[in-house]
Scaffold this active site. Structure first.
Site, PDB file in Angstrom:
ATOM      1  N   SER A 170     -11.168  -0.599  -1.064  1.00  0.00           N
ATOM      2  CA  SER A 170      -9.889  -0.635  -0.350  1.00  0.00           C
ATOM      3  C   SER A 170     -10.088  -0.910   1.128  1.00  0.00           C
ATOM      4  CB  SER A 170      -9.155   0.700  -0.508  1.00  0.00           C
ATOM      5  OG  SER A 170      -8.541   0.812  -1.763  1.00  0.00           O
ATOM      6  N   HIS A 192      -3.716   5.996   3.484  1.00  0.00           N
ATOM      7  CA  HIS A 192      -4.394   4.806   2.969  1.00  0.00           C
ATOM      8  C   HIS A 192      -3.791   3.519   3.530  1.00  0.00           C
ATOM      9  CE1 HIS A 192      -5.813   1.942  -0.163  1.00  0.00           C
ATOM     10  NE2 HIS A 192      -6.786   2.816  -0.375  1.00  0.00           N
ATOM     11  N   ASP A 243       0.847  -1.195   0.000  1.00  0.00           N
ATOM     12  CA  ASP A 243       0.000   0.000   0.000  1.00  0.00           C
ATOM     13  C   ASP A 243       0.882   1.245   0.000  1.00  0.00           C
ATOM     14  OD1 ASP A 243      -2.310   1.817   0.745  1.00  0.00           O
ATOM     15  OD2 ASP A 243      -3.298  -0.110   1.000  1.00  0.00           O
TER      16      ASP A 243
END
Length: 735
Positions: free
Chosen positions: A519, A192, A119
């Site tokens: 996600s 994220h 990620d």
């Protein structure tokens, strides 16, 4: 050099002695004359892949890339690119995970399971990654904590046991990393990666919330898991070569589960899909791989990460919302959603489109709003062109006092709760239509927004409109996505340096954030995979996947059908796959549909893959079985059925075979029940499966007779024995 190529020439590296460096030297000789070699730069090696796949990535000129084909042993090359993009206080309770019970009992949580997260990196100091009361890292771990910008080897601990960063492919494609905006290390500047890692395996953190919203204990799905972070995504996206390098290294390091909340917008054949290639190498080593389905819904055939060895995860709503009330000047009220926390607005004038600014003012894009027209007013904005929170920033910069962000007809009643920089609310398509009509018909349209905090109890799950849909264009014989999991309004860890709204001008900071996307759904399933791997250490990745799929459910908490928010109608397997994950049932599924790496390769043989295409996945030459019936692609032992009929050939029969392994009760007699798709009859042979011992395998065949049809239709096949109910969805398409 104007191109980056990822080549997969097998272990011989093109048949040239000395490895990839020697290959590139040979390439330099082949692709240019002596005079050209003196004037041009030689090929630049970026990565060597030797665990999950076999090959290398290099920066080549177009002429050098073309010359690859002249090398002995060369199999395949494709350009590197940036098409790959990044695609929980209440989640465990909603999923049925309870402290001290089932999967969350001490024995099940004690064993070491390592989750690798590819990620944007990680914020190592976050309390979700504290190693208090955690034993020393397992001796089998071969990873490292790589130093870099504002990241040292001391940033890892017994919880976060590894951290690496990959940027060579990114810089070769997008240029140098801007170190004023992001860290050239595993440290996360975007949020994220920190969010997904904590969702999968973050520790228990009491009293977590986002400014009071969603208050409770933040807990990762397998909160005792070890975490290894592999940063391969940067501000402009993720390069294929960096992702391949991250996965290859993660498998070599010894991860048990890989979580990838990212994917490309275009579906590619598996032999040229970097994530599919890397994931196949991972499952060959026993690693469970979970990927997000994509955020391109509600449009059909948009699902990504469709390789059958990948667990492809769609996104759904929790039974939790962040409601607002929007009241118009004529007294009508509408329900919306927002994470903005503050006092209600006053009853203010509302403007839209031409009454708000120039061309495209309806989308509230950069520079489209007129301060003279919007100052002190509420602006109605349609979704599209720029991000939802960026629209709010544009309204605020123009002097607006509030925003109503409305869905299109295709987006239906999707209610995103966003942390806007000014008072704002999302509204569904029905409210949008009514308010637009009110604005055009009223001499002085007015509105006000009231923020109602956090609410529980609505029907759930519901399928998010943004979640990408099947069927798969690459493999229509496999239903994709596989399952759904919570992905709307998920609270998890966040770097204290990152913008909460993803708007640079927003100075608000917090240790937790609420965001949405597939996600967010993916790491839920990654964590559940880690739970199942701890309980069933002898299960293959395919067995874990089967257990999660065959125990998934299709009814909501009100005993009604799971609804697709985009249409308001019951969702289909092309939206949620087998259904919503049910981890406690998955821990004891009764039967599993197991698949070996060889089975997958034989399936690719049925797709008429060439020997070189097969070798990109197998890492060696692979010969298809001589007795393989090419074209019988439905015989992959997948826990779902996808049947393709020719609309011009009615009364045609398709037969598929499956093998189930008994993992439940030693002696159990399963009987079958079917719900036939419209226009199709199903015959199962045999109709009973009598098991007498654990580990026993029995097979059955299903014949599908297509009578008539012009569109997709759906059904199911269920094997039942006592407490066990092993369900497979059926999708039929007429071509």
């Amino acid at each position: 050099m104007d191109a980056t190529k990822a080549a997969a020439p097998g272990r011989s590296f093109g048949g040239t002695k000395g490895g990839p460096e020697a290959v590139l030297e040979s390439l330099h000789q082949l692709s240019s004359s002596e005079q050209e070699r003196e004037a041009s730069a030689p090929p630049q090696l970026l990565y060597v892949y030797d665990t999950a796949l076999s090959g290398f990535a290099a920066k080549l000129s177009p002429k050098q890339a073309k010359s690859l084909q002249q090398l002995d042993g060369f199999l395949f090359a494709y350009p590197d690119d940036m098409v790959i993009q990044l695609h929980t206080t209440y989640s465990p309770q909603f999923l049925g995970l309870m402290p001290g019970r089932g999967l969350w009992t001490s024995p099940n949580l004690a064993s070491d399971v390592i989750i690798g997260v590819v990620d944007t990196g990680i914020w190592p100091e976050h309390v979700s990654f504290s190693d208090a009361d955690i034993s020393s890292r397992p001796t089998r771990w071969r990873g490292a904590c790589e130093a870099g910008t504002k990241f040292s080897s001391k940033n890892c601990n017994n919880k976060l046991i590894g951290a690496r960063a990959y940027w060579k492919g990114y810089e070769a494609t997008a240029g140098p990393i801007n170190e004023t905006r992001e860290f050239r290390s595993a440290r996360d500047s975007q949020g994220h990666g920190t969010h997904t890692a904590s969702t999968a395996g973050g520790d228990i953190v009491a009293g977590a919330s986002l400014f009071g919203n969603a208050k409770g204990s933040a807990i990762g799905m397998r909160y005792t898991a070890r975490i290894a972070a592999y940063k391969a995504c940067w501000n402009s996206g993720c390069a294929n070569s960096d992702i391949l390098a991250a996965v290859d290294r993660a498998v070599a390091d010894g991860v048990d589960v890989l979580s990838l909340s990212l994917g490309g917008g275009n579906q590619r054949p598996f032999y040229s899909d970097s994530i599919a290639i890397a994931a196949f190498g991972a499952i060959q080593k026993g690693v469970f791989v979970s990927c997000s389905a994509g955020n391109s819904g509600p449009y059909e055939a948009t699902v990504s990460n469709t390789a059958p060895w990948i667990m492809t995860v769609a996104a759904s709503y929790l039974g939790r919302s962040f409601p607002t009330e929007v009241k118009l000047g004529d007294g009508r009220t509408f329900k919306g959603a927002s994470l903005y926390s503050g006092r209600p607005t006053e009853l203010l004038p509302i403007v839209y489109d031409k009454t708000a600014g120039r061309q495209n003012a309806r989308y509230c894009g950069p520079g489209s709003l007129s301060p003279k027209l919007v100052k002190g007013k509420i602006v109605l904005c349609e979704r599209g062109i720029v991000s939802r929170t960026r629209k709010g920033e544009e309204v605020k910069l123009a002097g607006g006092a509030g925003m109503l962000l409305v869905d299109s007809r295709e987006q239906g009643e999707e209610l995103f709760a966003d942390l806007h920089v000014l008072p704002a609310s999302t509204l569904g398509a029905a409210a949008a239509k009514a308010i637009k009509s009110y604005i055009t018909s009223s001499k002085r349209p007015m509105a006000m927004i009231t923020f109602l905090g956090t609410a529980y109890g609505q029907p759930a799950p519901m399928m998010a409109a943004f979640s990408s849909r099947g069927p798969s264009l690459v493999g229509p014989d496999i239903i994709k996505p596989d399952v759904s999991a919570p992905g709307m309004g998920i609270l998890a860890a966040w770097p204290p340096s990152a913008s909460l709204s993803l708007v640079e001008s927003d100075t608000r900071r917090a240790n937790f954030n609420i965001i949405s996307g597939t996600s967010m759904a993916c790491p839920h399933v990654s964590g559940l995979g880690a739970l199942l791997k701890a309980v069933h250490q002898d299960w293959s990745p395919a067995a874990i996947k089967s257990a999660l799929m065959t125990t998934a459910y299709t009814l909501n908490n009100k005993n009604g059908s799971i609804v697709d928010v985009s249409s308001g109608r019951p969702a289909t397997p092309f939206v949620f796959g087998s259904g919503h994950v049910n981890p406690e049932r998955a821990s004891n599924p009764g039967l599993v549909y197991d698949i070996s790496p060889k089975d997958y390769l034989d399936y690719l043989c049925s797709l008429n893959y060439t020997s070189s295409q097969l070798a990109t996945l197998a890492k060696k030459n692979y010969s298809c079985p001589s007795n393989r019936i090419l074209g019988n692609i439905g015989d992959l032992n997948y826990p779902s059925f996808s049947v393709l009929f020719d609309s011009g050939s009615p009364n045609f029969t398709v037969t598929q075979t499956r093998i189930v392994t008994n993992v439940g009760q030693a002696r159990c007699r399963y009987t079958v029940k079917v719900r036939e798709p419209k226009g199709v009859t199903m015959n199962v042979d045999p109709k009973e499966l009598a098991f007498v011992e654990l580990g026993q395998k029995l097979s059955y065949k299903v014949s599908f007779l297509g009578l008539s049809g012009s569109d997709s239709s759906f059904g199911e096949l269920v094997w039942k024995c006592g407490e066990f109910s092993v369900r497979c969805p059926v999708a039929v398409a007429w071509q």
